[in-house]
Design a protein around this motif. Structure first.
Motif, mmCIF file in Angstrom:
data_model
loop_
_atom_site.group_PDB
_atom_site.id
_atom_site.type_symbol
_atom_site.label_atom_id
_atom_site.label_comp_id
_atom_site.label_asym_id
_atom_site.label_seq_id
_atom_site.Cartn_x
_atom_site.Cartn_y
_atom_site.Cartn_z
ATOM 1 N N ARG A 104 0.752 -0.908 0.230
ATOM 2 C CA ARG A 104 0.255 -0.121 -0.193
ATOM 3 C C ARG A 104 0.774 1.614 0.600
ATOM 4 O O ARG A 104 0.138 2.254 0.230
ATOM 5 C CB ARG A 104 -0.813 0.255 1.177
ATOM 6 N N GLN A 105 2.013 0.924 -0.506
ATOM 7 C CA GLN A 105 2.766 2.207 -0.610
ATOM 8 C C GLN A 105 2.809 2.530 -1.529
ATOM 9 O O GLN A 105 2.136 2.480 -2.721
ATOM 10 C CB GLN A 105 4.596 2.404 -0.735
ATOM 11 N N MET A 106 2.890 4.453 -1.972
ATOM 12 C CA MET A 106 2.675 5.395 -3.243
ATOM 13 C C MET A 106 3.779 5.078 -3.806
ATOM 14 O O MET A 106 5.138 4.788 -3.747
ATOM 15 C CB MET A 106 2.135 6.748 -3.326
ATOM 16 N N LEU A 107 3.666 4.643 -5.354
ATOM 17 C CA LEU A 107 4.123 4.620 -6.617
ATOM 18 C C LEU A 107 5.534 5.530 -6.777
ATOM 19 O O LEU A 107 4.481 7.400 -6.479
ATOM 20 C CB LEU A 107 4.012 3.918 -7.657
ATOM 21 N N SER A 108 6.592 5.319 -7.594
ATOM 22 C CA SER A 108 7.066 6.690 -7.707
ATOM 23 C C SER A 108 6.141 6.948 -9.378
ATOM 24 O O SER A 108 5.543 6.421 -9.831
ATOM 25 C CB SER A 108 8.785 6.484 -7.536
ATOM 26 N N SER A 109 7.520 8.424 -9.294
ATOM 27 C CA SER A 109 6.479 9.144 -10.559
ATOM 28 C C SER A 109 7.139 8.302 -11.334
ATOM 29 O O SER A 109 6.521 7.911 -12.345
ATOM 30 C CB SER A 109 7.767 10.875 -10.717
ATOM 31 N N ASP A 110 8.462 7.687 -11.559
ATOM 32 C CA ASP A 110 8.845 6.847 -12.268
ATOM 33 C C ASP A 110 8.042 5.326 -13.368
ATOM 34 O O ASP A 110 8.056 5.012 -14.182
ATOM 35 C CB ASP A 110 10.609 6.152 -12.651
ATOM 36 N N GLN A 111 7.679 4.774 -11.347
ATOM 37 C CA GLN A 111 6.930 3.879 -11.816
ATOM 38 C C GLN A 111 5.033 4.678 -12.940
ATOM 39 O O GLN A 111 4.542 2.771 -13.499
ATOM 40 C CB GLN A 111 6.625 3.232 -10.574
ATOM 41 N N LYS A 112 5.124 5.290 -12.350
ATOM 42 C CA LYS A 112 3.477 5.365 -12.647
ATOM 43 C C LYS A 112 3.731 5.983 -14.132
ATOM 44 O O LYS A 112 3.057 5.771 -15.453
ATOM 45 C CB LYS A 112 3.375 6.919 -12.362
ATOM 46 N N THR A 113 4.961 6.502 -14.400
ATOM 47 C CA THR A 113 5.457 7.209 -16.122
ATOM 48 C C THR A 113 5.494 5.762 -16.887
ATOM 49 O O THR A 113 5.388 6.204 -18.061
ATOM 50 C CB THR A 113 6.762 7.678 -16.467
ATOM 51 N N GLU A 114 5.902 4.809 -15.845
ATOM 52 C CA GLU A 114 6.057 3.392 -16.246
ATOM 53 C C GLU A 114 4.668 2.465 -17.190
ATOM 54 O O GLU A 114 5.165 1.708 -18.597
ATOM 55 C CB GLU A 114 7.271 2.292 -16.126
ATOM 56 N N ILE A 115 4.034 2.955 -16.186
ATOM 57 C CA ILE A 115 2.358 2.155 -16.055
ATOM 58 C C ILE A 115 1.953 2.904 -17.529
ATOM 59 O O ILE A 115 0.996 2.121 -18.198
ATOM 60 C CB ILE A 115 1.689 2.143 -15.248
ATOM 61 N N ILE A 116 2.167 3.950 -17.475
ATOM 62 C CA ILE A 116 1.564 4.940 -18.812
ATOM 63 C C ILE A 116 2.089 4.310 -19.787
ATOM 64 O O ILE A 116 1.253 3.909 -20.961
ATOM 65 C CB ILE A 116 1.028 5.836 -18.205
ATOM 66 N N ASP A 117 3.357 4.420 -19.818
ATOM 67 C CA ASP A 117 4.373 3.820 -21.798
ATOM 68 C C ASP A 117 3.462 2.665 -21.462
ATOM 69 O O ASP A 117 3.405 2.450 -22.831
ATOM 70 C CB ASP A 117 5.586 4.099 -20.686
ATOM 71 N N PHE A 118 4.011 1.654 -20.897
ATOM 72 C CA PHE A 118 3.185 0.626 -21.849
ATOM 73 C C PHE A 118 2.273 0.593 -21.354
ATOM 74 O O PHE A 118 1.145 -0.257 -22.831
ATOM 75 C CB PHE A 118 3.680 -0.446 -20.132
ATOM 76 N N MET A 119 0.933 0.860 -20.966
ATOM 77 C CA MET A 119 -0.935 1.110 -21.121
ATOM 78 C C MET A 119 -0.351 1.699 -22.923
ATOM 79 O O MET A 119 -1.155 1.008 -23.424
ATOM 80 C CB MET A 119 -1.275 1.566 -20.737
ATOM 81 N N LYS A 120 0.227 3.101 -23.366
ATOM 82 C CA LYS A 120 0.274 3.300 -24.466
ATOM 83 C C LYS A 120 0.913 2.902 -25.558
ATOM 84 O O LYS A 120 0.151 2.113 -26.732
ATOM 85 C CB LYS A 120 0.663 4.735 -24.865
ATOM 86 N N THR A 121 1.230 1.936 -25.524
ATOM 87 C CA THR A 121 1.687 0.494 -26.436
ATOM 88 C C THR A 121 0.976 -1.008 -26.529
ATOM 89 O O THR A 121 0.426 -1.437 -27.761
ATOM 90 C CB THR A 121 3.063 -0.166 -26.083
ATOM 91 N N LYS A 122 -0.668 -0.880 -25.749
ATOM 92 C CA LYS A 122 -0.941 -2.364 -26.050
ATOM 93 C C LYS A 122 -2.448 -1.260 -26.253
ATOM 94 O O LYS A 122 -3.798 -1.650 -26.455
ATOM 95 C CB LYS A 122 -1.575 -2.912 -24.331
ATOM 96 N N ALA A 123 -3.038 0.376 -25.641
ATOM 97 C CA ALA A 123 -3.416 0.375 -26.530
ATOM 98 C C ALA A 123 -4.708 1.071 -27.649
ATOM 99 O O ALA A 123 -3.581 1.104 -29.244
ATOM 100 C CB ALA A 123 -4.200 2.158 -25.692
ATOM 101 N N VAL A 124 -5.471 1.034 -28.153
ATOM 102 C CA VAL A 124 -5.528 1.022 -30.043
ATOM 103 C C VAL A 124 -5.808 2.754 -29.460
ATOM 104 O O VAL A 124 -5.497 3.321 -28.900
ATOM 105 C CB VAL A 124 -7.625 0.649 -29.824
ATOM 106 N N VAL A 125 -5.480 3.544 -30.853
ATOM 107 C CA VAL A 125 -4.622 4.830 -31.065
ATOM 108 C C VAL A 125 -6.112 6.044 -30.264
ATOM 109 O O VAL A 125 -5.326 6.856 -30.086
ATOM 110 C CB VAL A 125 -4.951 4.809 -32.864
ATOM 111 N N SER A 126 -7.207 5.536 -30.419
ATOM 112 C CA SER A 126 -8.275 6.090 -29.772
ATOM 113 C C SER A 126 -8.559 6.363 -28.506
ATOM 114 O O SER A 126 -8.701 7.246 -27.705
ATOM 115 C CB SER A 126 -9.353 6.757 -30.428
ATOM 116 N N ILE A 127 -7.592 5.608 -27.966
ATOM 117 C CA ILE A 127 -7.722 5.771 -26.269
ATOM 118 C C ILE A 127 -6.259 6.543 -26.101
ATOM 119 O O ILE A 127 -5.242 6.033 -26.079
ATOM 120 C CB ILE A 127 -7.995 4.040 -25.708
ATOM 121 N N ILE A 128 -6.646 6.956 -24.527
ATOM 122 C CA ILE A 128 -5.776 8.107 -23.879
ATOM 123 C C ILE A 128 -4.951 8.052 -22.463
ATOM 124 O O ILE A 128 -5.954 7.527 -22.106
ATOM 125 C CB ILE A 128 -6.003 9.471 -23.866
ATOM 126 N N PRO A 129 -3.930 6.620 -22.590
ATOM 127 C CA PRO A 129 -4.440 6.233 -20.623
ATOM 128 C C PRO A 129 -4.094 7.073 -19.472
ATOM 129 O O PRO A 129 -2.968 8.259 -20.384
ATOM 130 C CB PRO A 129 -3.093 5.416 -20.908
#
Length: 333
Positions: A104-129
């Motif tokens: 239950r510890q908050m994530l670092s800014s690097d971890q948050k960025t890693e999640i969003i960058d990874f989601m972008k590689t899996k998202a369809v073009v019209s969806i923004i994570p």
């Protein structure tokens, strides 16, 4: 065969290093270590494996995105929801994610960025994570528990410790969880044969930190649960501790309450006189459970508590529930 066994979660938040080797200096760290986790339990593997297989390398639904996050970042608990389900306003064309570490510890800014960058590689073009910071909410339990001293097999202190331990270990998941007061109270009654009955109240709380060097000028708390009906009576739904604000060129001690019709009042204790209303400083949405405060300069911590409409509390979206003992009194009858 040789292999390395890591320390799992124990390796998190490490920032200081030393060396016994002469002439070898230590370079200072800019961030503490994060991302360490214990080995995945068999039950978790059984639960997650089907969803990993079903995604087949593409993200279409919110569950697909959540499955990908679990695969990419070990030791992270996440919740994902589509923009059409966003609260209180839908945001079509977006997918939202929130996450914390398994402890239950908050994530670092690097971890948050890693999640969003990874989601972008899996998202369809019209969806923004988009990442949403978790919203920790404490469920505060207070009230009276009656017991029969003749049936008590231990001491009152030991009975109190048993109840405290039960509250601290009550099973609550991280996200998308439901606190069932009926289940909670029935298990308290079963803790000891001496317990006769209970009368407990449930409040929801979030603490906002502030200090003279870290002033708070506005805040919003989305409790995301319907609040108690005020009946038009001030102070029945919202309350706070006494805290300090800058007002009129100096510091004064104040507290907040709801006015019964949708506004948040800042009040000052009057001593021997009635408390006075300093001014209105925000709004309270009784239906959606949203507190908004602005136009203040807060310089000490503020504990914001609200009374929910129901003792069944639901955590959705970024809400993260924890159970706390606000003051349970044992009474011998």
């Amino acid at each position: 065969m040789e292999y390395i066994v890591t320390a799992g979660e124990e390796a998190n938040q490490v920032a200081d290093f030393s060396t016994p080797v002469t002439g070898v200096g230590i370079v200072s760290t800019t961030k503490a270590s994060v991302g360490g986790s214990n080995a995945e339990a068999l039950e978790t593997i059984r639960k997650n494996a089907p969803s990993f297989y079903q995604t087949q390398g593409r993200a279409v639904t919110a569950k697909d995105y959540e499955s990908f996050v679990k695969q990419q970042l070990v030791g992270v608990v996440s919740n994902v929801w589509g923009g059409e389900d966003n609260f209180p306003t839908p945001h079509y064309g977006r997918v939202f994610v929130t996450a914390v570490s398994t402890n239950r510890q908050m994530l670092s800014s690097d971890q948050k960025t890693e999640i969003i960058d990874f989601m972008k590689t899996k998202a369809v073009v019209s969806i923004i994570p988009e990442f949403v910071d978790p919203v920790p909410i404490d469920i505060m339990i207070s009230g009276l528990i009656n017991y029969n001293a003749l049936d008590l097999e231990t001491t009152e202190d030991e009975l109190g410790n048993k109840i405290t331990s039960y509250i601290e270990t009550f099973p609550l998941g991280v996200f998308e969880e439901v606190f069932d007061y009926g289940l909670f109270s029935s298990r308290i009654l079963a803790l000891d044969p001496s317990i006769l009955g209970l009368s407990l109240s449930v409040w929801l709380q979030q603490i906002k930190e502030a200090s003279p060097n870290n002033k708070l000028f506005a805040f919003e708390i989305p409790f995301r649960n319907k609040l108690k009906e005020s009946g038009g009576l001030p102070g029945t739904v919202l309350e706070t501790n006494r805290f300090l604000v800058e007002e009129g060129g100096g510091l004064i001690q104040v507290y907040l309450i709801d006015d019964g019709i949708g506004l948040v009042q800042m009040r000052r204790e009057g001593g021997n006189n009635p408390d006075s209303i300093v001014r209105n400083v925000g709004t309270i949405d009784y239906i959606n459970g949203i507190i908004h405060v602005d136009g203040v300069v807060i310089v000490s911590d503020i504990e914001v508590r609200v009374a929910p409409f129901s003792n069944v509390v639901r955590a959705s979206g970024p809400l993260m529930l924890a159970l706390k003992d606000q003051g349970i009194i044992l009474k011998s009858v």
